[in-house]
Design a protein around this motif. Sequence first.
Motif, mmCIF file in Angstrom:
data_model
loop_
_atom_site.group_PDB
_atom_site.id
_atom_site.type_symbol
_atom_site.label_atom_id
_atom_site.label_comp_id
_atom_site.label_asym_id
_atom_site.label_seq_id
_atom_site.Cartn_x
_atom_site.Cartn_y
_atom_site.Cartn_z
ATOM 1 N N TYR A 167 0.839 -1.192 0.000
ATOM 2 C CA TYR A 167 0.000 0.000 0.000
ATOM 3 C C TYR A 167 0.879 1.249 0.000
ATOM 4 O O TYR A 167 1.736 1.414 0.869
ATOM 5 C CB TYR A 167 -0.909 0.013 1.227
ATOM 6 N N ASP A 168 0.630 2.124 -0.952
ATOM 7 C CA ASP A 168 1.347 3.397 -1.024
ATOM 8 C C ASP A 168 0.438 4.531 -0.540
ATOM 9 O O ASP A 168 -0.789 4.416 -0.577
ATOM 10 C CB ASP A 168 1.802 3.684 -2.458
ATOM 11 N N GLY A 169 1.065 5.616 -0.091
ATOM 12 C CA GLY A 169 0.306 6.792 0.307
ATOM 13 C C GLY A 169 -0.476 6.621 1.591
ATOM 14 O O GLY A 169 -1.471 7.327 1.821
ATOM 15 N N VAL A 170 -0.052 5.688 2.435
ATOM 16 C CA VAL A 170 -0.737 5.441 3.702
ATOM 17 C C VAL A 170 -0.001 6.175 4.822
ATOM 18 O O VAL A 170 1.219 6.042 4.965
ATOM 19 C CB VAL A 170 -0.779 3.930 4.014
ATOM 20 N N SER A 224 3.833 0.675 2.967
ATOM 21 C CA SER A 224 3.250 -0.240 3.943
ATOM 22 C C SER A 224 2.849 -1.526 3.228
ATOM 23 O O SER A 224 2.428 -1.492 2.073
ATOM 24 C CB SER A 224 2.031 0.397 4.601
ATOM 25 N N PHE A 225 2.965 -2.647 3.913
ATOM 26 C CA PHE A 225 2.587 -3.910 3.281
ATOM 27 C C PHE A 225 2.017 -4.864 4.322
ATOM 28 O O PHE A 225 2.306 -4.780 5.519
ATOM 29 C CB PHE A 225 3.765 -4.542 2.535
ATOM 30 N N GLY A 235 4.100 -4.495 7.797
ATOM 31 C CA GLY A 235 5.400 -3.845 7.897
ATOM 32 C C GLY A 235 5.367 -2.530 7.150
ATOM 33 O O GLY A 235 4.436 -2.253 6.387
ATOM 34 N N ARG A 236 6.374 -1.715 7.372
ATOM 35 C CA ARG A 236 6.462 -0.413 6.711
ATOM 36 C C ARG A 236 7.929 -0.144 6.377
ATOM 37 O O ARG A 236 8.752 0.023 7.289
ATOM 38 C CB ARG A 236 5.891 0.686 7.601
ATOM 39 N N CYS A 237 8.239 -0.135 5.081
ATOM 40 C CA CYS A 237 9.620 0.033 4.625
ATOM 41 C C CYS A 237 9.935 1.494 4.359
ATOM 42 O O CYS A 237 9.129 2.225 3.788
ATOM 43 C CB CYS A 237 9.850 -0.757 3.336
ATOM 44 N N ASP A 238 11.134 1.897 4.749
ATOM 45 C CA ASP A 238 11.574 3.255 4.441
ATOM 46 C C ASP A 238 11.716 3.450 2.934
ATOM 47 O O ASP A 238 11.360 4.500 2.395
ATOM 48 C CB ASP A 238 12.921 3.541 5.111
ATOM 49 N N ARG A 239 12.222 2.412 2.261
ATOM 50 C CA ARG A 239 12.541 2.573 0.838
ATOM 51 C C ARG A 239 12.484 1.238 0.116
ATOM 52 O O ARG A 239 12.960 0.223 0.639
ATOM 53 C CB ARG A 239 13.953 3.161 0.701
ATOM 54 N N MET A 240 11.870 1.228 -1.064
ATOM 55 C CA MET A 240 11.935 0.094 -1.979
ATOM 56 C C MET A 240 12.314 0.639 -3.346
ATOM 57 O O MET A 240 11.731 1.628 -3.810
ATOM 58 C CB MET A 240 10.592 -0.637 -2.075
#
Length: 284
Positions: free
Chosen positions: A10-13, A139-140, A153-158
């Motif tokens: 999920y983007d923009g969360v 976020s995923f 989870g929530r990644c700083d960067r992909m």
Amino acid sequence: MEAALKPGIYDGVSRAVYESWPAINFSTLKHFRKTAAHAKYRIAVPTEPTEAMEMGSAVHTAILEPERFAVEYVASPQCDRRTTEGKEAWRSFEEANRGKEILHHNDYGVCAAMRDSVWRTESVAREILSAPGGKNERSFVWLDRLTGQLCKGRCDRMCRWNGWTIVGDLKTSKSAEKDEFARDIGRYSYHVQAALYLDGLDALASVHRRYIWVALEKEQPYLFAAYEPTDRLIEQGRRTYRDWLNQYDTAVTKDIWPGYLNNIEPIDLPRWAQDEGSILAEAS
């Protein structure tokens, strides 16, 4: 959002929305490092953000989302709020910046200096953080195949960098020197988080990913370094998170959240505190 929450990226969360999702994450699992009872308490009574945590969030925004930092954060005015003039200046400032995050002017300057250190230095870290097509704060959600628990989870960067799929993780640290940051990894279980995230993303799409820490010092001259966990370190992290996740699954299923062992255990001083005679006797 709860009814619609399904495995995926999920983007923009916002952070607030992410935190509200009914799924287990590293921030909760890490409390199983003590006991299930500690974890249950933290689920019921989340930790209030400390000044250090709020500063860390501001640093992340300044580096990973500089445009948003410029819009949403503002430096406090240098005025004496004990005086009538200072109180009026502060009131006017707050009114003019309603809805923005107010940082002490010194902290704002630190955030800006740390941002500039990263973005003005030719480095692998900057290449990863600026790789075309990359996305920040992703976020995923995934379903753990062994326990059936919904995880997040929530990644700083992909991003893609030099042909590799990268999961970037920005960590502020007292020291970015290799041995010192290795201590941070053990102290804060960063390797457990890395293993959890890699496995979670793999559950969504089986792709070989490299996990990269960007360790950024919190003191001038704000030096930084990039590190990649070894396969052995990731495997150790995997064993740990699996233990924590299994404990969580059992606690939730049976509604039993044990604390410390309910029996009498022998105890002695730790090895470093024992006198030489005790250590020699133990060795013999």
